[in-house]
Design a protein around this motif. Structure first.
Motif, short mmCIF file in Angstrom:
data_model
loop_
_atom_site.label_atom_id
_atom_site.label_comp_id
_atom_site.label_asym_id
_atom_site.label_seq_id
_atom_site.Cartn_x
_atom_site.Cartn_y
_atom_site.Cartn_z
N THR A 22 0.83 -1.20 0.00
CA THR A 22 0.00 0.00 0.00
C THR A 22 0.87 1.26 0.00
O THR A 22 2.08 1.20 0.30
CB THR A 22 -0.92 0.01 1.23
N SER A 23 0.26 2.37 -0.31
CA SER A 23 1.00 3.63 -0.35
C SER A 23 1.55 4.00 1.02
O SER A 23 2.71 4.44 1.15
CB SER A 23 0.10 4.76 -0.88
N SER A 24 0.74 3.82 2.06
CA SER A 24 1.19 4.17 3.40
C SER A 24 2.32 3.25 3.86
O SER A 24 3.30 3.71 4.47
CB SER A 24 0.02 4.10 4.38
N ASP A 25 2.22 1.96 3.55
CA ASP A 25 3.29 1.04 3.93
C ASP A 25 4.57 1.32 3.15
O ASP A 25 5.67 1.12 3.66
CB ASP A 25 2.86 -0.41 3.70
N ARG A 26 4.44 1.79 1.94
CA ARG A 26 5.63 2.16 1.16
C ARG A 26 6.37 3.32 1.84
O ARG A 26 7.60 3.33 1.91
CB ARG A 26 5.23 2.53 -0.26
N ILE A 27 5.60 4.28 2.34
CA ILE A 27 6.22 5.40 3.05
C ILE A 27 6.83 4.92 4.36
O ILE A 27 7.94 5.32 4.73
CB ILE A 27 5.19 6.51 3.30
N LEU A 28 6.10 4.08 5.09
CA LEU A 28 6.63 3.56 6.36
C LEU A 28 7.89 2.74 6.14
O LEU A 28 8.82 2.78 6.97
CB LEU A 28 5.56 2.71 7.06
#
Length: 279
Positions: A22-28
């Motif tokens: 996911t986009s958020s997990d990519r940032i994390l």
């Protein structure tokens, strides 16, 4: 260091298992790597300091702060991007500009991550170049016997750093405030409808709201403390004030990593299993 490694490993394993992220997990994932490298670089600095008997080479004194500032600036921009992503994905504002941001951030998250790293590299190099120039006399003669006032360059450096931090501060506080306001309205609407239960989606939304509230509690003092570092009068402040600024600045990264683990459903479950709270 362990918390950031934990975040990176868990998200990476999920990425490999599901063949998507996911986009958020990519940032994390990017945030965890940058903070892990920062702490690793700090440990290398300590070991090198002990092994060399407090004698450090010029290259080490130059390269270490350079990489440290790049990683620190990148992690701050990753956090800013994460907050903006949460804001546009969770909130339900119908303004045209807001809808455009929602589409751009969700579809171009990889490019935005690269842009964050590029901005960090450029601002860090600018800082170090102007800092090295400031060690020379106050005026430098150019090719055409033109005098350049270095005080103007130093002033430009301080202003650029302050504006950079101020821009991040505005984005983070605005995104967190909008998200908290939107989630609070959602909870109030749910109470009026008397649904009487919390589904996983609502639990995730409340977790995101808690993350933003606790994030603001950590981030606002951290921003004030780091802003003092840029002021020329910081070295003339008392040791007590400087110690407080250092402590506040040091508490933010691990505190934010703990908040991410506690509010991220998958990371929270994995952490409980490791700590043997769930069998």
């Amino acid at each position: 260091m362990i918390m950031n490694l934990f975040i990176t490993v868990v998200i990476y394993k999920t990425w490999v298992r599901n063949h998507r992220i996911t986009s958020s997990d990519r940032i994390l994932f990017s945030l965890g790597i940058s903070r892990f490298l920062m702490l690793g670089l700090f440990l290398v600095n300590i070991f090198y300091f002990i092994a060399s008997n407090a004698e450090r080479s010029f290259y080490f004194l130059t390269i270490f702060p350079l990489f440290w500032r790049v990683l620190d600036s990148s992690s701050l921009w990753f956090v800013t991007l994460l907050n903006c992503l949460y804001c546009v994905k969770i909130t339900n504002f119908q303004h045209s500009v807001f809808l455009l941001l929602k589409r751009i951030i969700s579809q171009k998250i990889t490019r935005l991550l690269l842009a964050c790293m590029l901005i960090s590299v450029i601002t860090t190099l600018l800082y170090f170049v102007l800092r090295q120039i400031s060690h020379f006399p106050e005026f430098v003669t150019g090719r055409n016997d033109t005098l350049f006032d270095l005080n103007d360059s130093i002033l430009t450096l301080v202003v650029s750093l302050v504006l950079n931090s101020l821009f991040q501060f505005i984005l983070n506080v605005t995104s967190a405030s909008l998200l908290i306001h939107s989630l609070r309205r959602h909870v109030q609407r749910m109470e009026r409808n008397s649904t009487g239960f919390w589904n996983p989606q609502t639990e995730a939304l409340v977790g995101a709201m808690k993350l933003m509230i606790y994030f603001l509690i950590l981030y606002v003092p951290y921003s004030a403390a780091t802003l003092l570092f840029y002021l020329p009068s910081f070295t003339r402040m008392g040791p007590g004030v400087r110690a407080i600024c250092v402590i506040i600045a040091s508490l933010y990264p691990p505190g934010h990593s703990v908040l991410i683990i506690l509010t991220h459903p998958q990371l929270k479950i994995k952490a409980k299993k490791i700590l043997c709270f769930n069998k």
